[in-house]
Design an enzyme around this catalytic site. Structure first.
Site, mmCIF file in Angstrom:
data_model
loop_
_atom_site.group_PDB
_atom_site.id
_atom_site.type_symbol
_atom_site.label_atom_id
_atom_site.label_comp_id
_atom_site.label_asym_id
_atom_site.label_seq_id
_atom_site.Cartn_x
_atom_site.Cartn_y
_atom_site.Cartn_z
ATOM 1 N N SER A 1 0.878 -1.145 0.068
ATOM 2 C CA SER A 1 -0.050 -0.070 0.048
ATOM 3 C C SER A 1 1.108 1.256 0.201
ATOM 4 O O SER A 1 2.056 1.064 0.407
ATOM 5 C CB SER A 1 -0.929 0.066 1.293
ATOM 6 O OG SER A 1 -1.500 1.262 1.490
ATOM 7 N N TYR B 1 -2.747 -1.335 10.492
ATOM 8 C CA TYR B 1 -2.608 -1.493 8.791
ATOM 9 C C TYR B 1 -1.284 -0.947 8.533
ATOM 10 O O TYR B 1 -0.502 -1.335 7.489
ATOM 11 C CB TYR B 1 -3.907 -0.755 8.162
ATOM 12 C CG TYR B 1 -3.695 -0.765 6.715
ATOM 13 C CD1 TYR B 1 -4.229 -1.844 6.178
ATOM 14 C CD2 TYR B 1 -3.216 -0.045 5.887
ATOM 15 C CE1 TYR B 1 -4.608 -2.166 4.666
ATOM 16 C CE2 TYR B 1 -3.205 -0.075 4.407
ATOM 17 C CZ TYR B 1 -3.982 -1.153 4.264
ATOM 18 O OH TYR B 1 -4.090 -1.352 2.508
#
Length: 274
Positions: free
Chosen positions: A156, A169
């Protein structure tokens, strides 16, 4: 505003005929886009992820019909090492090989650090990071046996930069980049590469639902949600598509990418160029 509404597969050269690819978290969204792109390039694919059995069955049948490749499904729970081991063993036993591993499975939870539920932290780290460790360590023997392997970790933009309220995350995605580098170094002389793709916002049905939800919650237009909320950090002000991510995964799986290993490649519209 460039928002793709209809998701379509791009025509791909059949550069991966004879290869077997396993894509975790591939029953929808980015993972399914990658699985379809690999199938379009000729690879047999193993799907994994959540969903209604009948819907997963239709997805698998559609891949077979569209691309003329083999497509199977594993219901492995990516938070459980034993279940992951069974999935890898079954794939190798059935196909006799495992050439391409795409670690895409992931979940998210948003909360301030002092309020972040411990069980959510543990779950996110297990699915977003530890699962990639388990799949990779178990897939490498089959790749080494054939002298070829491609491990592609879907990280990401948050593997490269932080954002508030996403502790687990961001930590997991940063860890994925570290795991990518170590895997690349340990396999560098064996015909195996390992790379991380780092998307910003990618247009999926889940994002579409988020647009509508944000618009209603804040009393603003869809375009304003897209530009000022979701894509605030992306200079190009457009979503990436699942086809773009899939095309990159295909390229990284080919012989043309044999010297590309250990990198974290942003696909984020310039987000991490700030």
């Amino acid at each position: 505003m460039n928002i793709p509404i209809k998701l379509q597969d791009q025509t791909a050269a059949r550069t991966l005929v004879g290869k077997v690819a396993l894509v975790t978290g591939s029953t929808s969204g980015i993972g399914l886009g990658i699985a379809r792109a690999l199938a379009a390039a000729g690879a047999d694919v193993v799907l994994n992820g959540l969903g209604a059995p009948e819907e997963i069955g239709r997805t698998r049948e559609q891949i077979v019909a569209d691309f003329g490749v083999g497509a199977s499904y594993s219901p492995a729970d990516m938070s459980k090492p034993k279940s992951i081991a069974e999935m890898i063993a079954a794939t190798v036993a059935q196909a006799g090989r495992l050439d391409i591993l795409v670690n895409n499975a992931g979940i998210q939870h948003v909360a301030p650090l002092e309020q972040f539920p411990v069980e959510k932290w543990d779950q996110i780290l297990a699915i977003n990071l530890s699962s990639a460790f388990h799949t990779t360590r178990l897939a490498l023997p089959a790749m080494r046996q054939n002298g070829f392997g491609r491990v592609i970790n879907i990280a990401s933009a948050h593997a490269l930069v932080g954002s508030p309220f996403k502790a687990a995350y961001v930590a997991a995605k940063h860890g994925i980049v570290g795991l990518t580098k170590v895997t690349a170094l340990e396999t560098a002389e064996e015909g195996i590469t390992c790379n991380a793709i780092c998307p910003g916002y990618v247009y999926t049905p889940l994002v579409e639902a988020q647009i509508d939800g944000q618009a209603k919650a804040h009393g603003i237009s869809r375009d304003q949600v897209i530009r000022d909320v979701l894509l605030a950090q992306q200079p190009n002000k457009r979503f990436a598509t699942v086809e773009e991510i899939g095309s990159l995964a295909v390229f990284l799986s080919t012989d043309a990418a044999a010297s590309i290993t250990g990198i974290a490649l942003p696909v984020d519209g310039g987000w991490t160029a700030h």
